[in-house]
Design a protein around this motif. Structure first.
Motif, mmCIF file in Angstrom:
data_model
loop_
_atom_site.group_PDB
_atom_site.id
_atom_site.type_symbol
_atom_site.label_atom_id
_atom_site.label_comp_id
_atom_site.label_asym_id
_atom_site.label_seq_id
_atom_site.Cartn_x
_atom_site.Cartn_y
_atom_site.Cartn_z
ATOM 1 N N SER A 58 -7.781 8.645 5.810
ATOM 2 C CA SER A 58 -7.721 9.080 4.415
ATOM 3 C C SER A 58 -7.692 7.915 3.437
ATOM 4 O O SER A 58 -7.682 8.128 2.211
ATOM 5 N N ARG A 59 -7.685 6.672 3.946
ATOM 6 C CA ARG A 59 -7.669 5.506 3.055
ATOM 7 C C ARG A 59 -9.004 5.334 2.340
ATOM 8 O O ARG A 59 -10.051 5.791 2.810
ATOM 9 N N SER A 62 -11.358 0.790 5.115
ATOM 10 C CA SER A 62 -10.705 0.426 6.374
ATOM 11 C C SER A 62 -9.707 -0.718 6.208
ATOM 12 O O SER A 62 -8.962 -1.031 7.128
ATOM 13 N N SER A 63 -9.691 -1.335 5.022
ATOM 14 C CA SER A 63 -8.756 -2.435 4.765
ATOM 15 C C SER A 63 -7.705 -2.092 3.711
ATOM 16 O O SER A 63 -6.899 -2.948 3.345
ATOM 17 N N THR A 64 -7.717 -0.865 3.209
ATOM 18 C CA THR A 64 -6.706 -0.464 2.225
ATOM 19 C C THR A 64 -5.327 -0.471 2.875
ATOM 20 O O THR A 64 -5.123 0.185 3.897
ATOM 21 N N PRO A 65 -4.346 -1.211 2.337
ATOM 22 C CA PRO A 65 -3.031 -1.303 2.993
ATOM 23 C C PRO A 65 -2.359 0.061 3.103
ATOM 24 O O PRO A 65 -2.433 0.888 2.189
ATOM 25 N N GLY A 85 0.807 -1.214 0.000
ATOM 26 C CA GLY A 85 0.000 0.000 0.000
ATOM 27 C C GLY A 85 0.839 1.262 0.000
ATOM 28 O O GLY A 85 2.063 1.224 -0.154
ATOM 29 N N ALA A 86 0.188 2.391 0.179
ATOM 30 C CA ALA A 86 0.871 3.678 0.224
ATOM 31 C C ALA A 86 1.709 3.786 1.496
ATOM 32 O O ALA A 86 1.434 3.132 2.498
ATOM 33 N N THR A 87 2.749 4.638 1.446
ATOM 34 C CA THR A 87 3.576 4.943 2.609
ATOM 35 C C THR A 87 3.436 6.422 2.925
ATOM 36 O O THR A 87 3.587 7.269 2.040
ATOM 37 N N VAL A 88 3.137 6.737 4.193
ATOM 38 C CA VAL A 88 2.992 8.133 4.600
ATOM 39 C C VAL A 88 3.902 8.395 5.786
ATOM 40 O O VAL A 88 4.328 7.478 6.486
ATOM 41 N N ARG A 89 4.207 9.652 6.015
ATOM 42 C CA ARG A 89 5.046 10.054 7.133
ATOM 43 C C ARG A 89 4.191 10.835 8.131
ATOM 44 O O ARG A 89 3.409 11.707 7.748
ATOM 45 N N ALA A 90 4.338 10.534 9.432
ATOM 46 C CA ALA A 90 3.587 11.233 10.473
ATOM 47 C C ALA A 90 4.521 11.605 11.613
ATOM 48 O O ALA A 90 5.380 10.815 12.014
ATOM 49 N N THR A 91 4.343 12.803 12.141
ATOM 50 C CA THR A 91 5.120 13.261 13.300
ATOM 51 C C THR A 91 4.213 13.631 14.472
ATOM 52 O O THR A 91 4.705 14.126 15.484
ATOM 53 N N THR A 92 2.914 13.417 14.343
ATOM 54 C CA THR A 92 1.968 13.636 15.434
ATOM 55 C C THR A 92 0.963 12.495 15.451
ATOM 56 O O THR A 92 0.774 11.782 14.456
#
Length: 516
Positions: A71-72, A75-78, A54-61
């Motif tokens: 945002s997927r 609820s099962s989107t990788p 699936g997509a890769t996102v970055r989070a700092t909070t």
């Protein structure tokens, strides 16, 4: 780890609550969904792959983590969420959406699947904020620290559990994490790793659990026995009062763990639970295996364990210790293959592999470890919490060598060497670990400020190290070689020089400490 495809990482920033502002950051190499593959029971029942593919996102909070889930497409989107910095109550809010069900006082993985949360950059710390998994499946949590989660006092989160799972959870792999508290129930804390109400196919591997009244449980009561198929391997338990873990019903496989300072009891098999307990090392501990605080018996199959200064209670109605013989009372068949280290080398293997920010090393299954594997390395958006890796300085320290007034301890030592040799002021005596990796500490009875150390080797052998705050486990410095090493002056009662790699057997003649 090779990364040959090109992909984008999505950085999430916070706009209005419930919305995500998305920016696409092109990278020359793709980030991995997770490092390695699930082991133990998490590899069964179809396997545990998390957000792979699936997509890769970055989070700092924490809010950004929730935004990523919401945002997927479903609820099962990788999805893989790369986390850096400190996640706490101040930066975690509830986010709404059709693909999520979040809350403001915890990281909520509820009614979802196919998610990986992995710490990157300078580290990911969930501070006083627990991770809650409920009615979910196929989850990976890797390379993060969760600390000081409370169920009473302020602030509270996740019922006091660092990581908690409940209500029809399947296939979770928790790997290379630090789970920490600062006391027991009276101080407001509960369990570090709790599973209840029908949780199955879970593995906890290469984790460092410490300073807690309760390590964790499987089953919340003597009637909550639907939880099963749990693997614990290559974990480090230190300064835990009890529950390492507490088992109620079901099957658990517990191997190659290092237990140090279990103060009241250890593995507590109750209510018909069956545990395969093999090649673990128990040191300076009490009642490390048995049925405790109940008359509802559990069972165990034991093999290859080492007991090093272990004491046992007398049997009673509600206390049925397995020792001193630790004879088996059942048999347990394990359906997967696994690599089993000898118990004698387990402490050294676990010290060099377990926990977050250790390079995600793993055991080779032959009393050695793999080379460090670099997790995703794109720069975090907040400054790293661990000082950058640098070689030691060459300028000699000045002032009073504080080690001379302190004590010393460490990991297993080579024959003929002594911990005290590193603080006797002599270069002709030394301490050496029992393998090419290990740790040596200087300690004091009262808090002492240390900002520089000098590691004097008999001959150069250390190739990489970590300096640890022995009180908290925080990494003060990492680097290569030995010699004079400076870091931000820190008030502590114990400072540890951890050798993570060496070209030959290290021999440390002196471990000098200075205020600055």
């Amino acid at each position: 780890m090779k990364r040959t495809t090109k992909r984008a990482i999505v950085a999430l920033t916070t706009g209005a609550v419930g919305a995500a502002i998305v920016a696409v950051l092109p990278l020359p190499q793709a980030s991995a969904a997770a490092v390695g593959s699930a082991t133990g029971y998490a590899s069964m029942n179809g396997g545990t792959t998390g957000g792979n593919g699936g997509a890769t996102v970055r989070a700092t909070t924490g809010t950004q983590i929730h935004q990523a889930l919401c945002s997927r497409a479903s609820s099962s989107t990788p999805i893989t969420i790369e986390v850096s910095g400190t996640i706490n109550h101040g930066n975690t809010t509830k986010v709404s959406g059709s693909s999520c069900n979040t809350a403001a006082d915890k990281i909520e993985l509820k009614e979802i699947s196919n998610v990986t949360i992995i710490g990157v950059g300078g580290g990911a710390v969930f501070d006083q904020l627990g991770i809650h998994i409920r009615d979910s499946s196929n989850i990976i949590i890797q390379n993060v620290t969760v600390r000081n989660v409370k169920k009473s006092g302020s602030p509270t989160s996740n019922g006091g559990d660092a990581i908690g799972m409940e209500s029809t959870v399947r296939n979770v792999w928790v790997d290379h994490v630090n789970l920490e508290a600062s006391g027991g129930e009276s101080a407001g804390y509960d369990g570090l790793f709790d599973l209840k109400d029908n949780v199955q196919y879970v593995t906890l591997s290469y984790a460092y659990l410490r300073n807690s009244g309760r390590g964790g449980l499987i089953g919340s009561s003597e009637t909550d026995t639907s939880n099963s198929f749990i693997t614990f391997h290559h974990n480090r338990y230190e300064n835990i009062d009890s529950r390492t873990p507490l088992l109620r019903g079901g099957i658990a496989h517990i191997y190659n763990n290092y237990y140090f300072s279990l103060n009241e009891s250890g593995i507590n098999s109750r209510a018909g639970a069956r545990a395969k307990v093999e090649n673990n090392y128990f040191e300076d501990s009490k009642d490390v295996l048995g049925t405790f605080y109940t008359d509802a018996a559990g069972y165990w199959q034991t093999a290859g364990n080492i007991l090093d200064n272990v004491t046992w209670s007398s049997p009673g109605t509600d206390t049925k210790p397995a020792g001193p013989s630790m004879a088996s009372t059942t048999t347990v068949s394990v359906p997967y293959s696994y690599r089993l280290d000898g118990a004698s080398c387990t402490p050294d293997v676990v010290r060099s592999t377990a926990g977050a920010n250790t390079g995600i090393r793993t055991s080779t299954g032959s009393c050695s470890t793999t080379n460090p594997t670099t997790p995703p390395t794109t720069p975090p958006t907040t400054p790293p919490t661990t000082p950058p890796t640098t070689p030691p300085t060459s300028q000699p320290p000045s002032g009073t060598n504080l080690s001379l007034a302190g004590g010393a301890d460490g990991s297993s030592k080579a024959s003929g060497t002594s911990y005290g040799n590193v603080k006797d002021g002599s270069l002709t005596t030394y301490w050496s670990p029992s393998s090419n990796s290990g740790s040596i500490s200087i300690k004091w009875s009262t808090a002492t400020t240390v900002g520089r150390i000098n590691i004097r080797e008999v001959s150069a052998a250390v190739t990489s190290y970590r300096i640890l705050n022995g009180d908290t486990g925080a990494v003060l410095k990492t680097g290569s070689g030995a010699g004079v090493i400076s870091f931000a002056p820190t008030s502590l009662k114990k400072v540890t020089f951890e050798i993570t790699a060496a070209s030959s057997a290290p021999r440390i003649a002196e471990f000098e400490t200075y205020a600055n």
